[in-house]
Design a protein around this motif. Structure first.
Motif, mmCIF file in Angstrom:
data_model
loop_
_atom_site.group_PDB
_atom_site.id
_atom_site.type_symbol
_atom_site.label_atom_id
_atom_site.label_comp_id
_atom_site.label_asym_id
_atom_site.label_seq_id
_atom_site.Cartn_x
_atom_site.Cartn_y
_atom_site.Cartn_z
ATOM 1 N N UNK A 175 75.535 57.037 39.352
ATOM 2 C CA UNK A 175 74.524 57.253 38.310
ATOM 3 C C UNK A 175 73.743 58.568 38.496
ATOM 4 N N UNK A 176 73.418 58.772 39.682
ATOM 5 C CA UNK A 176 72.720 60.190 39.918
ATOM 6 C C UNK A 176 73.604 61.377 39.714
ATOM 7 N N UNK A 177 75.055 61.207 39.737
ATOM 8 C CA UNK A 177 75.924 62.430 39.448
ATOM 9 C C UNK A 177 75.863 63.066 38.079
ATOM 10 N N UNK A 178 75.557 62.184 37.060
ATOM 11 C CA UNK A 178 75.867 62.576 35.549
ATOM 12 C C UNK A 178 74.401 62.907 35.049
ATOM 13 N N UNK A 179 74.440 63.706 33.817
ATOM 14 C CA UNK A 179 73.325 64.002 33.148
ATOM 15 C C UNK A 179 72.481 62.971 32.484
ATOM 16 N N UNK A 180 73.392 61.818 32.159
ATOM 17 C CA UNK A 180 72.855 60.853 31.365
ATOM 18 C C UNK A 180 73.003 59.533 31.880
ATOM 19 N N UNK A 181 72.531 59.095 32.893
ATOM 20 C CA UNK A 181 72.494 57.579 33.508
ATOM 21 C C UNK A 181 71.831 56.588 32.772
ATOM 22 N N UNK A 182 72.456 55.451 32.703
ATOM 23 C CA UNK A 182 72.058 54.497 32.081
ATOM 24 C C UNK A 182 72.211 52.790 32.762
ATOM 25 N N UNK A 183 71.109 52.172 33.068
ATOM 26 C CA UNK A 183 71.118 50.938 33.850
ATOM 27 C C UNK A 183 71.230 49.785 32.739
ATOM 28 N N UNK A 184 72.515 48.965 32.919
ATOM 29 C CA UNK A 184 72.998 47.982 32.044
ATOM 30 C C UNK A 184 72.761 46.476 32.925
ATOM 31 N N UNK A 185 72.000 45.671 32.354
ATOM 32 C CA UNK A 185 72.022 44.395 32.995
ATOM 33 C C UNK A 185 71.612 44.618 34.517
ATOM 34 N N UNK A 186 70.648 45.525 34.717
ATOM 35 C CA UNK A 186 70.511 45.882 35.990
ATOM 36 C C UNK A 186 69.917 44.897 37.291
ATOM 37 N N UNK A 187 70.463 45.005 38.438
ATOM 38 C CA UNK A 187 70.042 43.987 39.611
ATOM 39 C C UNK A 187 68.475 44.652 39.879
#
Length: 298
Positions: free
Chosen positions: A235-247
């Motif tokens: 997630x930290x690698x890309x320009x557009x991270x998104x958390x889905x159903x996150x812990x």
């Protein structure tokens, strides 16, 4: 024990209840509309999207769906299946990975497939998708992936699950491809060892970096989606991270970083607990059956 021949026993696959399928269809349409309204980015040929699988694309852990299919075909016995079901119930209740469970599943899966052919497992993965995974795809996440495809972007799955099941999911959803954990095979027969290690944590980021370079992508224009704090390197690698159903830990981190959070489980807690309870009952039943069988054999 060797797997039963496909024609030796007639299997009955129970389709999801009509109301369940209708609900999923409605949710898919609503989620698609939500995504298209809120997520508008111009088409960019240098962009791509990377999706985790377990609890991001698929409800639950894909390797346990695969284990269930293997059990039904005689790859292993009730005792091993009871353990797999117990871990699946834990996953459904907590919505997060457990490193010990993942390692146990890896070891068990490798020992079970040793001596079997790649073609055999690929065929099994197709059947498992139809029987237990197709109707467990999160509609909202599916809509996100489709939006990237509609913009002309390529979409890959990146998962610790076996590459055979990852490739089936990608193909059935019309995605570009998949990266997953690779089991070693020689002349088309599995050896019981891995090529490298699980595609997990930092390994996912390494795989994506390599793919970005090979495909000429701009990582700052790429997107990544995951439910797990373990996937922070990706997630930290890309320009557009998104958390889905996150812990819990990923949700906290995403909120601190200002990342978008999409939780398609909202409003379904009671339903999820009901499914988990049903799964727990099934696990107990399988365990009881295994104990009875051992007693009869003693």
């Amino acid at each position: 024990m060797t797997p039963r021949q496909s024609g030796s026993q007639r299997r009955v696959v129970r389709a999801p209840d009509l109301r369940v399928r209708s609900t999923l269809a409605g949710e898919a349409q609503a989620a698609s509309a939500e995504v298209e309204r809120e997520l508008t980015v111009p088409e960019d040929p240098a962009a791509a999207a990377f999706f985790d699988v377990d609890n991001t694309i698929v409800q639950g852990a894909s390797i346990y769906h695969l284990a269930r299919g293997m059990y039904q075909r005689g790859f292993f016995g009730p005792r091993e299946m009871a353990g797999a079901l117990g871990k699946q119930v834990w996953f459904r209740l907590h919505g997060a990975e457990n490193a010990g469970h993942v390692a146990d599943a890896r070891t068990a899966a490798l020992s079970v497939i040793a001596g079997h052919t790649v073609a055999e497992l690929q065929s099994l993965a197709d059947e498992v998708f139809d029987e237990g995974m197709a109707y467990r795809i999160w509609p909202g996440t599916r809509a996100l992936a489709q939006l990237h495809l509609d913009r002309g972007e390529r979409v890959w799955l990146v998962t610790a699950a076996p590459i055979e099941i990852a490739e089936v999911i990608a193909r059935r959803l019309g995605l570009t491809g998949a990266m997953g954990t690779v089991a070693e095979h020689v002349d088309g027969v599995y050896t019981g060892r891995l090529v490298g290690d699980l595609l997990h944590g930092e390994a996912k980021a390494v795989a994506v970096r390599s793919l970005v370079e090979d495909e000429g992508l701009d990582v700052t224009r790429c997107s990544a989606y995951s439910d797990s704090f373990n996937d922070l390197p990706l997630l930290g690698l890309v320009g557009h991270p998104c958390a889905v159903n996150p812990d819990r830990r990923l949700r906290r981190h995403a909120e601190q970083q200002g990342w978008p959070v999409r939780d398609y489980r909202v409003g379904r807690r009671a339903a999820r607990l009901g499914v988990a309870a049903a799964g727990a009952t099934g696990a107990v039943a399988v365990a009881a059956g295994a104990l009875a069988a051992r007693r009869r054999g003693s």
